[in-house]
Design an enzyme around this catalytic site. Structure first.
Site, PDB file in Angstrom:
ATOM      1  N   HIS A   1    -121.895  -5.631 -46.957  1.00 18.82           N
ATOM      2  CA  HIS A   1    -120.933  -4.664 -46.416  1.00 18.82           C
ATOM      3  C   HIS A   1    -121.565  -3.794 -45.329  1.00 18.82           C
ATOM      4  O   HIS A   1    -121.024  -3.661 -44.227  1.00 18.82           O
ATOM      5  CB  HIS A   1    -120.394  -3.784 -47.546  1.00 18.82           C
ATOM      6  CG  HIS A   1    -119.352  -2.809 -47.105  1.00 18.82           C
ATOM      7  ND1 HIS A   1    -118.018  -3.110 -47.077  1.00 18.82           N
ATOM      8  CD2 HIS A   1    -119.455  -1.528 -46.655  1.00 18.82           C
ATOM      9  CE1 HIS A   1    -117.335  -2.066 -46.637  1.00 18.82           C
ATOM     10  NE2 HIS A   1    -118.178  -1.087 -46.382  1.00 18.82           N
ATOM     11  N   GLU A   2    -122.712  -3.214 -45.656  1.00 14.54           N
ATOM     12  CA  GLU A   2    -123.370  -2.336 -44.689  1.00 14.54           C
ATOM     13  C   GLU A   2    -123.890  -3.120 -43.487  1.00 14.54           C
ATOM     14  O   GLU A   2    -123.903  -2.616 -42.363  1.00 14.54           O
ATOM     15  CB  GLU A   2    -124.511  -1.572 -45.368  1.00 14.54           C
ATOM     16  CG  GLU A   2    -124.079  -0.700 -46.538  1.00 14.54           C
ATOM     17  CD  GLU A   2    -122.994   0.302 -46.189  1.00 14.54           C
ATOM     18  OE1 GLU A   2    -122.895   0.691 -44.995  1.00 14.54           O
ATOM     19  OE2 GLU A   2    -122.229   0.679 -47.091  1.00 14.54           O
TER      20      GLU A   2
ATOM     21  N   HIS B   1    -121.179  -3.367 -40.840  1.00 15.86           N
ATOM     22  CA  HIS B   1    -121.116  -2.179 -39.968  1.00 15.86           C
ATOM     23  C   HIS B   1    -122.250  -2.201 -38.944  1.00 15.86           C
ATOM     24  O   HIS B   1    -122.041  -1.950 -37.747  1.00 15.86           O
ATOM     25  CB  HIS B   1    -121.231  -0.898 -40.807  1.00 15.86           C
ATOM     26  CG  HIS B   1    -120.066  -0.651 -41.708  1.00 15.86           C
ATOM     27  ND1 HIS B   1    -118.767  -0.627 -41.271  1.00 15.86           N
ATOM     28  CD2 HIS B   1    -120.009  -0.386 -43.045  1.00 15.86           C
ATOM     29  CE1 HIS B   1    -117.951  -0.359 -42.285  1.00 15.86           C
ATOM     30  NE2 HIS B   1    -118.694  -0.215 -43.373  1.00 15.86           N
TER      31      HIS B   1
END
Length: 361
Positions: A17-18, A21
């Site tokens: 997820h990170e 980004h």
């Protein structure tokens, strides 16, 4: 080991997820000054040319930091490569990239499970696996123990199918206060037991085997998963896409039920502790199912983050939508107030679930 495997799966999903980004920002030339897996004290860190990479003590979370609001940053406030100075579309891509990464990763996990491990198919053997509710139950007092396999009831052989559950249940229900005979297989030993079901509130017989939370008998057919690997690449991709769609639709449906029927469904909300316990149980029973567990949690993580709630990706996207409609962003004090309030509520809910699941379940 199964507990650590579940923790590792959650950590990987957060990392994915990170990373979404991070990659979306760096690919557009946007400054990123921190990339952290976990929260709390730093146990390892590395300072790159622009970004500090860190692993923290509690792996159930993470964040990507931008220098926009860093008081120690020496980057000019009007630098076009600061996130806040980029067009709305660029910022929307960065904010939504974590959700997109989780969805893509979930699909890949399903492809890996079907392509490498295979499609699970249950191969049944005669009988039904049972478990007494407690040591005071009728079944336990009669000699039934956990994981015993009942192969016959009243001289009726239980077939190698799901029907074994139905037949056993019906025989017990239809003989309240009447003695019934059970033939049990315990490892390599065959035992003959006699048990007298008591009449329940509805007048049907019960002996106290495997009661669920709502009080209904839960039995398990005597089956083990066998994996079918005889699939073409196109079939694996197609079946994975179908399973992916089913999970996404089911997840949105579950959140819809939580909103429309909160009283009945709130108790089903799982926090980090419960999720890890479920993952550990899956890993212990069949490590191959960790792929499906990872896909399921990854999709749930994506859906939760896209909800228009403060402190989540969806909340930031909502601010961008308002900015696009107004032609200018909301005042910083309003955005910060909403985000801080949402963060406190989110952390409070997380702590409540952790304490509840750790101490009372």
């Amino acid at each position: 080991m199964s507990f650590l495997a579940a923790i590792a799966v959650l950590a990987v999903l957060i990392l994915v997820h990170e990373s979404g980004h991070f990659i979306a920002a760096r690919s557009q030339g946007i400054y990123v000054n921190r990339f952290s897996l976990g929260f709390g004290p730093v146990i390892w860190k590395y300072q790159g040319s622009e970004t500090e990479y860190a692993v923290r003590a509690f792996p159930l979370g993470g964040f990507v930091g931008f220098p926009d609001d860093d008081p120690d940053s020496n980057i000019p406030a009007d630098d076009p490569n600061l996130l806040r100075n980029r067009p709305i579309l660029d910022r929307a891509i960065v904010i939504s990239a974590g959700v997109i990464a989780n969805l893509i990763f979930a699909y890949l996990l399903l492809v890996l499970q079907l392509g490498i491990i295979g499609t699970p198919e249950i191969r049944y053997e005669p009988g039904a696996i049972v478990q007494p509710v407690n040591q005071e139950s009728i079944s336990y007092q009669a000699g039934v123990r956990k994981d015993d396999i009942i192969v016959a009831v009243n001289n009726k052989q239980l077939p190698a199918s799901l029907d074994s559950q139905r037949i056993l249940t019906e025989e017990i229900k239809n003989h309240p206060n009447q003695e019934i005979q059970l033939q049990i297989k315990r490892q390599e030993e065959i035992l003959d037991l006699k048990v007298t079901p008591k009449a329940g509130e509805d007048g049907k017989g019960i002996i106290g085997i495997g009661l669920s939370a709502n009080g209904k008998p839960v039995l398990s057919s005597n089956g083990k998963p066998v994996y079918n690997r005889d699939r073409s690449i196109s079939e694996v991709l197609g079946v994975s896409a179908s399973k992916f769609q089913q999970i996404v639709v089911g997840t949105f449906g579950g959140f819809g039920q939580l909103i429309t029927n909160f009283k009945e469904t709130a108790g089903q909300v799982a926090g980090p502790v419960k999720i890890v316990k479920i993952g550990a149980s899956i890993a212990q029973n069949d490590a191959g199912n960790l792929f499906f567990f990872g896909a399921l949690i990854s999709i749930n993580l994506a859906v939760i983050n896209i909800l228009p709630l403060p402190a989540l990706d969806g909340g930031q996207l909502a601010f961008l939508l308002i900015e696009g409609l107004r032609g200018k962003p909301l005042p910083n004090r309003i955005q910060e107030g909403v985000m801080q309030t949402g963060l406190v509520l989110l952390l409070g809910l997380g702590i409540f679930l952790i304490v509840k699941e750790a101490l009372f379940q």
